[in-house]
Design a protein around this motif. Structure first.
Motif, PDB file in Angstrom:
ATOM      1  N   VAL A 168     -10.962 -15.726   4.445  1.00 38.22           N
ATOM      2  CA  VAL A 168      -9.627 -15.924   3.893  1.00 38.22           C
ATOM      3  C   VAL A 168      -8.604 -15.693   4.997  1.00 38.22           C
ATOM      4  O   VAL A 168      -8.431 -14.572   5.481  1.00 38.22           O
ATOM      5  CB  VAL A 168      -9.366 -14.967   2.707  1.00 38.22           C
ATOM      6  CG1 VAL A 168      -7.954 -15.200   2.153  1.00 38.22           C
ATOM      7  CG2 VAL A 168     -10.418 -15.170   1.616  1.00 38.22           C
ATOM      8  N   ALA A 169      -7.953 -16.768   5.399  1.00 33.75           N
ATOM      9  CA  ALA A 169      -6.963 -16.671   6.468  1.00 33.75           C
ATOM     10  C   ALA A 169      -5.685 -16.019   5.949  1.00 33.75           C
ATOM     11  O   ALA A 169      -5.295 -16.211   4.799  1.00 33.75           O
ATOM     12  CB  ALA A 169      -6.658 -18.065   7.022  1.00 33.75           C
ATOM     13  N   GLY A 170      -5.044 -15.253   6.830  1.00 36.38           N
ATOM     14  CA  GLY A 170      -3.748 -14.683   6.491  1.00 36.38           C
ATOM     15  C   GLY A 170      -3.799 -13.362   5.760  1.00 36.38           C
ATOM     16  O   GLY A 170      -2.747 -12.814   5.403  1.00 36.38           O
ATOM     17  N   TYR A 229     -14.990   4.132  -4.289  1.00 33.77           N
ATOM     18  CA  TYR A 229     -14.994   3.292  -3.093  1.00 33.77           C
ATOM     19  C   TYR A 229     -13.980   2.188  -3.357  1.00 33.77           C
ATOM     20  O   TYR A 229     -14.182   1.348  -4.236  1.00 33.77           O
ATOM     21  CB  TYR A 229     -16.381   2.719  -2.844  1.00 33.77           C
ATOM     22  CG  TYR A 229     -17.335   3.723  -2.239  1.00 33.77           C
ATOM     23  CD1 TYR A 229     -17.624   3.692  -0.879  1.00 33.77           C
ATOM     24  CD2 TYR A 229     -17.924   4.717  -3.020  1.00 33.77           C
ATOM     25  CE1 TYR A 229     -18.481   4.622  -0.301  1.00 33.77           C
ATOM     26  CE2 TYR A 229     -18.773   5.656  -2.466  1.00 33.77           C
ATOM     27  CZ  TYR A 229     -19.049   5.597  -1.103  1.00 33.77           C
ATOM     28  OH  TYR A 229     -19.890   6.529  -0.539  1.00 33.77           O
ATOM     29  N   THR A 230     -12.888   2.201  -2.631  1.00 33.79           N
ATOM     30  CA  THR A 230     -11.765   1.306  -2.904  1.00 33.79           C
ATOM     31  C   THR A 230     -11.529   0.391  -1.722  1.00 33.79           C
ATOM     32  O   THR A 230     -11.562   0.824  -0.565  1.00 33.79           O
ATOM     33  CB  THR A 230     -10.485   2.113  -3.186  1.00 33.79           C
ATOM     34  OG1 THR A 230     -10.753   3.081  -4.200  1.00 33.79           O
ATOM     35  CG2 THR A 230      -9.356   1.196  -3.649  1.00 33.79           C
ATOM     36  N   MET A 231     -11.267  -0.869  -2.018  1.00 34.99           N
ATOM     37  CA  MET A 231     -10.942  -1.859  -0.995  1.00 34.99           C
ATOM     38  C   MET A 231      -9.722  -2.633  -1.457  1.00 34.99           C
ATOM     39  O   MET A 231      -9.643  -3.045  -2.618  1.00 34.99           O
ATOM     40  CB  MET A 231     -12.134  -2.802  -0.765  1.00 34.99           C
ATOM     41  CG  MET A 231     -11.966  -3.782   0.386  1.00 34.99           C
ATOM     42  SD  MET A 231     -13.517  -4.660   0.755  1.00 34.99           S
ATOM     43  CE  MET A 231     -14.490  -3.353   1.524  1.00 34.99           C
ATOM     44  N   ILE A 232      -8.757  -2.801  -0.553  1.00 34.57           N
ATOM     45  CA  ILE A 232      -7.566  -3.586  -0.877  1.00 34.57           C
ATOM     46  C   ILE A 232      -7.402  -4.695   0.147  1.00 34.57           C
ATOM     47  O   ILE A 232      -7.879  -4.600   1.288  1.00 34.57           O
ATOM     48  CB  ILE A 232      -6.299  -2.719  -0.953  1.00 34.57           C
ATOM     49  CG1 ILE A 232      -5.913  -2.170   0.428  1.00 34.57           C
ATOM     50  CG2 ILE A 232      -6.473  -1.586  -1.949  1.00 34.57           C
ATOM     51  CD1 ILE A 232      -4.559  -1.472   0.434  1.00 34.57           C
ATOM     52  N   ALA A 233      -6.749  -5.757  -0.271  1.00 24.28           N
ATOM     53  CA  ALA A 233      -6.391  -6.861   0.617  1.00 24.28           C
ATOM     54  C   ALA A 233      -4.886  -6.826   0.854  1.00 24.28           C
ATOM     55  O   ALA A 233      -4.114  -6.575  -0.080  1.00 24.28           O
ATOM     56  CB  ALA A 233      -6.788  -8.202  -0.005  1.00 24.28           C
ATOM     57  N   HIS A 269      -0.616 -14.043  -4.953  1.00 19.25           N
ATOM     58  CA  HIS A 269      -1.630 -14.129  -3.903  1.00 19.25           C
ATOM     59  C   HIS A 269      -2.919 -14.791  -4.399  1.00 19.25           C
ATOM     60  O   HIS A 269      -3.919 -14.796  -3.668  1.00 19.25           O
ATOM     61  CB  HIS A 269      -1.953 -12.734  -3.371  1.00 19.25           C
ATOM     62  CG  HIS A 269      -0.780 -12.020  -2.781  1.00 19.25           C
ATOM     63  ND1 HIS A 269      -0.283 -12.282  -1.519  1.00 19.25           N
ATOM     64  CD2 HIS A 269       0.021 -11.049  -3.296  1.00 19.25           C
ATOM     65  CE1 HIS A 269       0.757 -11.500  -1.272  1.00 19.25           C
ATOM     66  NE2 HIS A 269       0.965 -10.750  -2.336  1.00 19.25           N
ATOM     67  N   ARG A 270      -2.887 -15.358  -5.579  1.00 17.13           N
ATOM     68  CA  ARG A 270      -4.096 -15.975  -6.117  1.00 17.13           C
ATOM     69  C   ARG A 270      -4.326 -17.357  -5.507  1.00 17.13           C
ATOM     70  O   ARG A 270      -3.422 -17.947  -4.933  1.00 17.13           O
ATOM     71  CB  ARG A 270      -4.004 -16.049  -7.645  1.00 17.13           C
ATOM     72  CG  ARG A 270      -4.019 -14.663  -8.286  1.00 17.13           C
ATOM     73  CD  ARG A 270      -3.785 -14.690  -9.773  1.00 17.13           C
ATOM     74  NE  ARG A 270      -3.655 -13.325 -10.300  1.00 17.13           N
ATOM     75  CZ  ARG A 270      -3.217 -13.011 -11.498  1.00 17.13           C
ATOM     76  NH1 ARG A 270      -2.873 -13.974 -12.340  1.00 17.13           N
ATOM     77  NH2 ARG A 270      -3.126 -11.751 -11.874  1.00 17.13           N
ATOM     78  N   LEU A 274      -9.512 -14.224  -2.967  1.00 14.70           N
ATOM     79  CA  LEU A 274      -9.453 -12.817  -2.589  1.00 14.70           C
ATOM     80  C   LEU A 274     -10.298 -11.941  -3.517  1.00 14.70           C
ATOM     81  O   LEU A 274     -10.875 -10.933  -3.082  1.00 14.70           O
ATOM     82  CB  LEU A 274      -8.004 -12.323  -2.594  1.00 14.70           C
ATOM     83  CG  LEU A 274      -7.135 -12.757  -1.417  1.00 14.70           C
ATOM     84  CD1 LEU A 274      -5.686 -12.350  -1.653  1.00 14.70           C
ATOM     85  CD2 LEU A 274      -7.652 -12.167  -0.114  1.00 14.70           C
ATOM     86  N   GLY A 275     -10.358 -12.292  -4.797  1.00 13.27           N
ATOM     87  CA  GLY A 275     -11.157 -11.505  -5.729  1.00 13.27           C
ATOM     88  C   GLY A 275     -12.617 -11.472  -5.325  1.00 13.27           C
ATOM     89  O   GLY A 275     -13.258 -10.413  -5.313  1.00 13.27           O
ATOM     90  N   LEU A 276     -13.163 -12.627  -4.968  1.00 10.12           N
ATOM     91  CA  LEU A 276     -14.556 -12.701  -4.531  1.00 10.12           C
ATOM     92  C   LEU A 276     -14.748 -11.959  -3.215  1.00 10.12           C
ATOM     93  O   LEU A 276     -15.729 -11.228  -3.037  1.00 10.12           O
ATOM     94  CB  LEU A 276     -14.972 -14.166  -4.393  1.00 10.12           C
ATOM     95  CG  LEU A 276     -16.436 -14.424  -4.029  1.00 10.12           C
ATOM     96  CD1 LEU A 276     -17.360 -13.885  -5.118  1.00 10.12           C
ATOM     97  CD2 LEU A 276     -16.675 -15.923  -3.815  1.00 10.12           C
TER      98      LEU A 276
END
Length: 329
Positions: A168-170, A229-233, A269-270, A274-276
């Motif tokens: 995912v660019a950007g 365990y948390t991950m954000i974009a 941002h959809r 990004l969800g995947l």
């Protein structure tokens, strides 16, 4: 007061003593046909005695001979949806059923909700079994159906998951273990606001995810004995938070379950997958850090077609369905 209600007593949260543990034991016994993970006592105690961040609670038990044979807890939102009361874990021990105690507890709960000025009660049960029959028999109607799905990490196709992870660019990813630090609370509050797009009862307002509410949720994690365990974009150009996901594990590593928490991508941002990206990335990270985890369980409304498609593509398999019931009082 009916005979069944004479034995109902409140739990004093300043001195909960053995009553919360007794209610937990009744809860476990009463849900013995649920083959999913068994909630821990710390998690159960937190929910019963606090109602969760942004609210308060009260709990009542029925005891015979010093033993808790049934009871219930009410979660009473205060930050939003102040017309709602959530009925959590109304339960009667199996050997004590069929003698009117469940009905007495239910009527008592409705009286307490009316006393608090609540006009809508929500509760959840498996889609079949005694809980669903009990709710339907008391005039409750279906509000929402959720499906539970599990991913068996022992048999997952990890190579396929790696190939499925999109570029995912950007955007770039950040991740952390444990509660969010103070510097992340505002971003996490913004991201959690995206959960208001998820399906919900028509009479439920959007949740108010303030920084204080998120701080309370994060501070509760050590209390309930779960590690997230948390991950954000983030959008790389300006650092704007775009999406997040979280998986939780029991701190004592007493079982082999991982609990998939919220996953959301903010509306603006959809369309970038990004969800995947977040879900696969977090799952791969969990596998590295927590090799004892064998299965991950997730909940989604059956109407949430987009998230269900992501889960199914990742290999999550249907486990069962849960029903949320409603009753206007």
């Amino acid at each position: 007061m009916r005979d069944g209600q004479r034995m109902i007593q409140p739990i004093d949260f300043d001195r909960p003593g053995d009553l919360v543990t007794g209610l937990y034991d009744a809860f476990v016994a009463g849900n013995g046909d649920d083959h999913g993970p068994v909630p821990s006592l710390p998690w159960f105690s937190y929910v019963v005695t606090t109602g969760g961040a942004g609210g308060r609670s009260e709990a009542w038990v029925a005891a015979e001979g010093g033993r808790v044979v049934g009871g219930y807890a009410l979660a009473l939102p205060e930050d939003d949806n102040t017309h709602v009361g959530r009925l959590f874990t109304l339960v009667v021990r199996p050997e004590r059923r069929g003698r009117g105690l469940g009905s007495a507890l239910f009527e008592h709960a409705l009286e307490r909700l009316r006393a608090h000025g609540r006009t809508l009660v929500l509760t959840a049960t498996p889609d079949t079994g005694s809980g669903a029959r009990f709710a339907a028999a008391r005039g409750m109607t279906l509000s929402l159906t959720e499906a539970r799905r599990t991913l068996d990490l022992r048999t997952a196709d990890w190579a396929a998951l790696e190939r499925m992870r999109p570029e995912v660019a950007g955007y770039h990813l950040e991740r952390w273990v444990g509660p969010a630090g103070p510097e992340l609370l505002q971003d996490l509050a913004t991201l959690m606001g995206g959960m208001n797009d998820a399906p919900r009862d028509a009479d439920i307002e959007a949740a108010n995810f303030s920084v204080d509410r998120v701080r309370s949720r994060e501070q509760a994690l050590p209390v309930i004995g779960r590690i997230p365990y948390t991950m954000i974009a983030r959008r790389t150009s300006d650092g704007a938070p775009a999406g997040y996901t979280r998986i939780l594990v029991d701190e004592d590593r007493s079982d082999s379950w991982g609990y998939q928490g919220d996953t959301t991508v903010l509306r603006e941002h959809r369309g970038h997958r990004l969800g995947l990206l977040l879900k696969i990335g977090n799952l791969l990270w969990l596998r590295e850090r927590e090799p004892h985890i064998e299965r991950v369980i997730t909940w989604n409304a059956v109407s949430n077609a987009h998230m269900l498609a992501i889960n199914e593509a990742m290999g999550f398999e249907f486990f069962d369905e849960q029903r949320e019931w409603r009753l206007e009082i």
